[in-house]
Write a protein that holds these residues in place. Structure first.
Motif, PDB file in Angstrom:
ATOM      1  N   THR A 179      -1.617   4.826   6.378  1.00 55.37           N
ATOM      2  CA  THR A 179      -0.241   5.001   5.881  1.00 55.37           C
ATOM      3  C   THR A 179       0.476   3.664   5.682  1.00 55.37           C
ATOM      4  OG1 THR A 179       1.004   5.248   7.953  1.00 55.37           O
ATOM      5  CG2 THR A 179      -0.101   7.232   7.092  1.00 55.37           C
ATOM      6  N   ARG A 180      -0.293   2.565   5.534  1.00 57.07           N
ATOM      7  CA  ARG A 180       0.333   1.287   5.203  1.00 57.07           C
ATOM      8  C   ARG A 180       0.560   1.218   3.697  1.00 57.07           C
ATOM      9  NH1 ARG A 180      -3.445  -0.791   9.106  1.00 57.07           N
ATOM     10  NH2 ARG A 180      -4.892  -1.102   7.365  1.00 57.07           N
ATOM     11  N   VAL A 181       1.691   0.658   3.311  1.00 59.98           N
ATOM     12  CA  VAL A 181       2.045   0.567   1.899  1.00 59.98           C
ATOM     13  C   VAL A 181       1.208  -0.497   1.223  1.00 59.98           C
ATOM     14  CG1 VAL A 181       3.893   0.051   0.267  1.00 59.98           C
ATOM     15  CG2 VAL A 181       4.387   1.367   2.327  1.00 59.98           C
ATOM     16  N   LEU A 182       0.524  -0.100   0.141  1.00 62.36           N
ATOM     17  CA  LEU A 182      -0.226  -1.044  -0.676  1.00 62.36           C
ATOM     18  C   LEU A 182       0.631  -1.597  -1.804  1.00 62.36           C
ATOM     19  CD1 LEU A 182      -3.517   1.015  -0.872  1.00 62.36           C
ATOM     20  CD2 LEU A 182      -3.224  -1.142   0.344  1.00 62.36           C
ATOM     21  N   ALA A 183       1.412  -0.707  -2.408  1.00 59.41           N
ATOM     22  CA  ALA A 183       2.264  -1.145  -3.519  1.00 59.41           C
ATOM     23  C   ALA A 183       3.304  -0.086  -3.806  1.00 59.41           C
ATOM     24  CB  ALA A 183       1.415  -1.409  -4.764  1.00 59.41           C
ATOM     25  N   LEU A 184       4.422  -0.524  -4.393  1.00 58.43           N
ATOM     26  CA  LEU A 184       5.481   0.379  -4.809  1.00 58.43           C
ATOM     27  C   LEU A 184       5.697   0.226  -6.306  1.00 58.43           C
ATOM     28  CD1 LEU A 184       6.476  -1.073  -1.906  1.00 58.43           C
ATOM     29  CD2 LEU A 184       8.313   0.588  -2.177  1.00 58.43           C
ATOM     30  N   GLY A 185       5.912   1.358  -6.968  1.00 57.00           N
ATOM     31  CA  GLY A 185       6.307   1.282  -8.361  1.00 57.00           C
ATOM     32  C   GLY A 185       7.734   0.802  -8.484  1.00 57.00           C
ATOM     33  N   ALA A 186       8.093   0.388  -9.689  1.00 55.08           N
ATOM     34  CA  ALA A 186       9.448  -0.134  -9.904  1.00 55.08           C
ATOM     35  C   ALA A 186      10.506   0.917  -9.591  1.00 55.08           C
ATOM     36  CB  ALA A 186       9.580  -0.618 -11.347  1.00 55.08           C
ATOM     37  N   LEU A 208      14.365   3.166  -3.079  1.00 58.71           N
ATOM     38  CA  LEU A 208      14.398   2.822  -1.655  1.00 58.71           C
ATOM     39  C   LEU A 208      15.210   1.563  -1.385  1.00 58.71           C
ATOM     40  CD1 LEU A 208      10.668   3.570  -0.785  1.00 58.71           C
ATOM     41  CD2 LEU A 208      12.666   4.902  -0.108  1.00 58.71           C
ATOM     42  N   LYS A 209      15.781   0.973  -2.431  1.00 56.96           N
ATOM     43  CA  LYS A 209      16.678  -0.185  -2.306  1.00 56.96           C
ATOM     44  C   LYS A 209      16.017  -1.342  -1.562  1.00 56.96           C
ATOM     45  CE  LYS A 209      20.739   2.803  -2.424  1.00 56.96           C
ATOM     46  NZ  LYS A 209      20.992   2.556  -3.847  1.00 56.96           N
ATOM     47  N   GLY A 210      14.724  -1.523  -1.786  1.00 53.92           N
ATOM     48  CA  GLY A 210      14.018  -2.674  -1.242  1.00 53.92           C
ATOM     49  C   GLY A 210      13.746  -2.632   0.242  1.00 53.92           C
ATOM     50  N   ARG A 211      13.998  -1.507   0.913  1.00 47.55           N
ATOM     51  CA  ARG A 211      13.819  -1.481   2.373  1.00 47.55           C
ATOM     52  C   ARG A 211      12.407  -1.124   2.796  1.00 47.55           C
ATOM     53  NH1 ARG A 211      14.589   3.883   4.144  1.00 47.55           N
ATOM     54  NH2 ARG A 211      15.401   5.255   2.518  1.00 47.55           N
ATOM     55  N   LEU A 212      11.469  -1.021   1.856  1.00 47.58           N
ATOM     56  CA  LEU A 212      10.068  -0.781   2.188  1.00 47.58           C
ATOM     57  C   LEU A 212       9.231  -1.729   1.349  1.00 47.58           C
ATOM     58  CD1 LEU A 212       8.209   1.057   3.873  1.00 47.58           C
ATOM     59  CD2 LEU A 212       8.026   2.552   1.876  1.00 47.58           C
ATOM     60  N   LYS A 213       8.336  -2.483   2.028  1.00 48.67           N
ATOM     61  CA  LYS A 213       7.544  -3.515   1.350  1.00 48.67           C
ATOM     62  C   LYS A 213       6.067  -3.305   1.648  1.00 48.67           C
ATOM     63  CE  LYS A 213      11.207  -7.010   1.573  1.00 48.67           C
ATOM     64  NZ  LYS A 213      12.222  -6.083   2.092  1.00 48.67           N
ATOM     65  N   PRO A 214       5.182  -3.860   0.806  1.00 47.40           N
ATOM     66  CA  PRO A 214       3.741  -3.775   1.082  1.00 47.40           C
ATOM     67  C   PRO A 214       3.410  -4.308   2.467  1.00 47.40           C
ATOM     68  CG  PRO A 214       4.114  -4.560  -1.148  1.00 47.40           C
ATOM     69  CD  PRO A 214       5.466  -4.509  -0.481  1.00 47.40           C
ATOM     70  N   GLY A 215       2.517  -3.596   3.131  1.00 45.41           N
ATOM     71  CA  GLY A 215       2.134  -3.970   4.487  1.00 45.41           C
ATOM     72  C   GLY A 215       2.846  -3.148   5.550  1.00 45.41           C
ATOM     73  N   GLN A 216       4.025  -2.598   5.247  1.00 46.31           N
ATOM     74  CA  GLN A 216       4.733  -1.743   6.200  1.00 46.31           C
ATOM     75  C   GLN A 216       4.136  -0.334   6.181  1.00 46.31           C
ATOM     76  OE1 GLN A 216       8.821  -2.540   4.548  1.00 46.31           O
ATOM     77  NE2 GLN A 216       9.335  -2.679   6.736  1.00 46.31           N
TER      78      GLN A 216
END
Length: 444
Positions: free
Chosen positions: A34-41, A47-55
């Motif tokens: 459940t670690r974030v690999l990537a977020l779409g635009a 999510l207003k930037g509060r979730l980043k890859p690796g979290q």
């Protein structure tokens, strides 16, 4: 798709996300941990930037919901998850997540998480009112009416279908009144024969009939200083209606076999699923008694008239069942949610509670599936009745072509079964219910 330790090239991830977001909306790719690999635009903006890859994905939401999120992902199916409250201010009130399993061969390597803003709750918070729960505005308004009526001594007539909470309403009226320290008595007028009902209501003296070996006070006297709830009052035979009217007018009862009137001090709350005005028109109920009982009318909506309460109530019942031990159900499958939302609920909240208990017992695992719901959820309505109109099979008819007289005839032929009546008329059940709500007879 390789989402393992080596990962995808950054450009490939961007292209995949652009493609996913073009038809699925805001999307986050996560690995098997459940670690974030990537977020779409779109997801990054939502999510207003509060979730980043690796979290970890759960870091974007309240900690108490992490278990719910993990359980939903373990189910490995594409479905809506209960709304997750945003963990930081300035973000959407809540989000709904839909998880698509990503596989490599037979091995699951992660998920594509699609996000959407959850709809706002109906006009205010949930409310638990003397055993009645809701988040619907019409029910909260009804609660305020009950509070006002409780402050008076006026007789109250509660109208509602079976399972809508008529006795809970009556008890709320008692508890909130100045009579709360007095007794609350309830009797179902449809459950007893006329002779036995008369004795239960008004009491009897010793020797009044065979088996009357001692005096009996009856419910009116036993409820002295308190409240007497007369359920299904429309089922009273006319002879007993006349005697009940006399009690209400004189504030006294004469026991069966007795001669002397005995004073009683009781507030009456009556209930029925029938329109008393129509019963009066048909000669089955006394108009003078109706006016005595119907000083303050209260109308309890059916569960299908409270669509926003169906799934939250089902979830509350499941939590109660989980607390007893054994199976722990965390959520519904998407098809189960749809079936629960579309079912007409003729037995209302009482039926919903029973359905949840059935499904809790019949299934296994943390997800309640559609297969665990009772048989009536899977069988099309089979009327076995002669159609009201002959000729070629009818398609769904416009509601304007079906009048209230047609609906009444269909209900008469189907002994009040609304699903069968809708099938006979060639209209949807929703259309039939909507037309019935416009029926002037409902004001009785």
């Amino acid at each position: 798709m390789n989402l393992g330790g080596e990962g995808l090239p950054a450009e490939a991830l961007k292209q995949s996300l652009r493609a996913l977001e073009s038809f699925a909306g805001p999307t986050v790719l996560i690995d098997a941990q459940t670690r974030v690999l990537a977020l779409g635009a779109q997801a990054h903006s939502l999510l207003k930037g509060r979730l980043k890859p690796g979290q970890r994905l759960a870091e974007a939401f309240e900690a108490r919901l992490a278990d719910t999120l993990r359980a939903a992902l373990r189910a490995r199916e594409e479905l809506p998850i209960a709304a997750l409250e945003a963990a930081s201010p300035g973000s959407p009130r809540a989000l709904r997540l839909r998880a698509t399993d990503l596989t490599e061969g037979n091995r699951s390597v992660g998920w594509a998480i699609h996000l959407a803003v959850a709809p706002e709750a109906p006009d205010g918070p949930e409310e638990l009112f003397h055993g009645l729960w809701t988040q619907e505005p019409q029910m909260r308004q009804l609660f305020r009416t009950i509070e006002r009526a409780a402050r008076t001594e006026a007789s109250v007539l509660v109208r509602g279908e079976s399972g809508t909470g008529k006795e809970l309403t009556a008890y709320a009226l008692h508890t909130l009144s100045s009579r709360a320290k007095g007794p609350f008595r309830a009797i179902n007028c449809a459950a007893l024969s006329p002779s036995l009902l008369e004795s239960e209501l008004f009491g009897h003296v010793r020797g009044a009939f065979t088996g009357a070996v001692r005096d009996s006070p009856g419910h009116f006297r036993l409820a002295g200083g308190g409240t007497l709830f007369l359920d299904e009052v429309a089922e009273l035979p006319l002879e007993l209606q006349a005697k009940l009217l006399r009690v209400l007018e004189t504030h006294s009862v004469i026991p069966v076999g007795g001669r002397e009137a005995i004073s009683v001090d009781v507030r009456i709350v009556a209930a029925t699923h029938r329109a008393l005005r129509r019963e009066v028109e048909q000669g089955r109920f006394r108009a003078d008694l109706m006016y005595r009982l119907r000083v303050v009318p209260l109308f309890l909506p059916s569960l299908r008239e409270r669509p926003g309460d169906i799934l939250p109530l089902a979830d509350r019942f499941l939590k109660d069942l989980n607390a007893r031990g054994g199976r722990q159900v965390l959520r519904f499958s998407a098809p189960a949610r749809r079936l629960l939302q579309e079912y007409p609920w003729p037995g209302n909240v009482r039926e919903l509670r029973n359905v949840m208990e059935y499904a809790h017992v019949m299934g296994e695992g943390p997800v309640l599936s559609e297969a665990e719901l009772p048989p009536e959820f899977h069988e099309p309505p089979a009327t076995g009745l002669k159609p009201l109109n002959t000729g070629a099979p009818r398609r769904l008819a416009p509601s304007a072509t079906v009048g209230l007289d047609d609906i009444r005839r269909a209900l008469s032929q189907t002994q009040g079964n609304r699903a069968k009546a809708a099938a006979l008329l060639g209209i949807s059940r929703i259309t039939l219910w909507r037309r019935l709500r416009q029926d002037p007879g409902k004001t009785g």
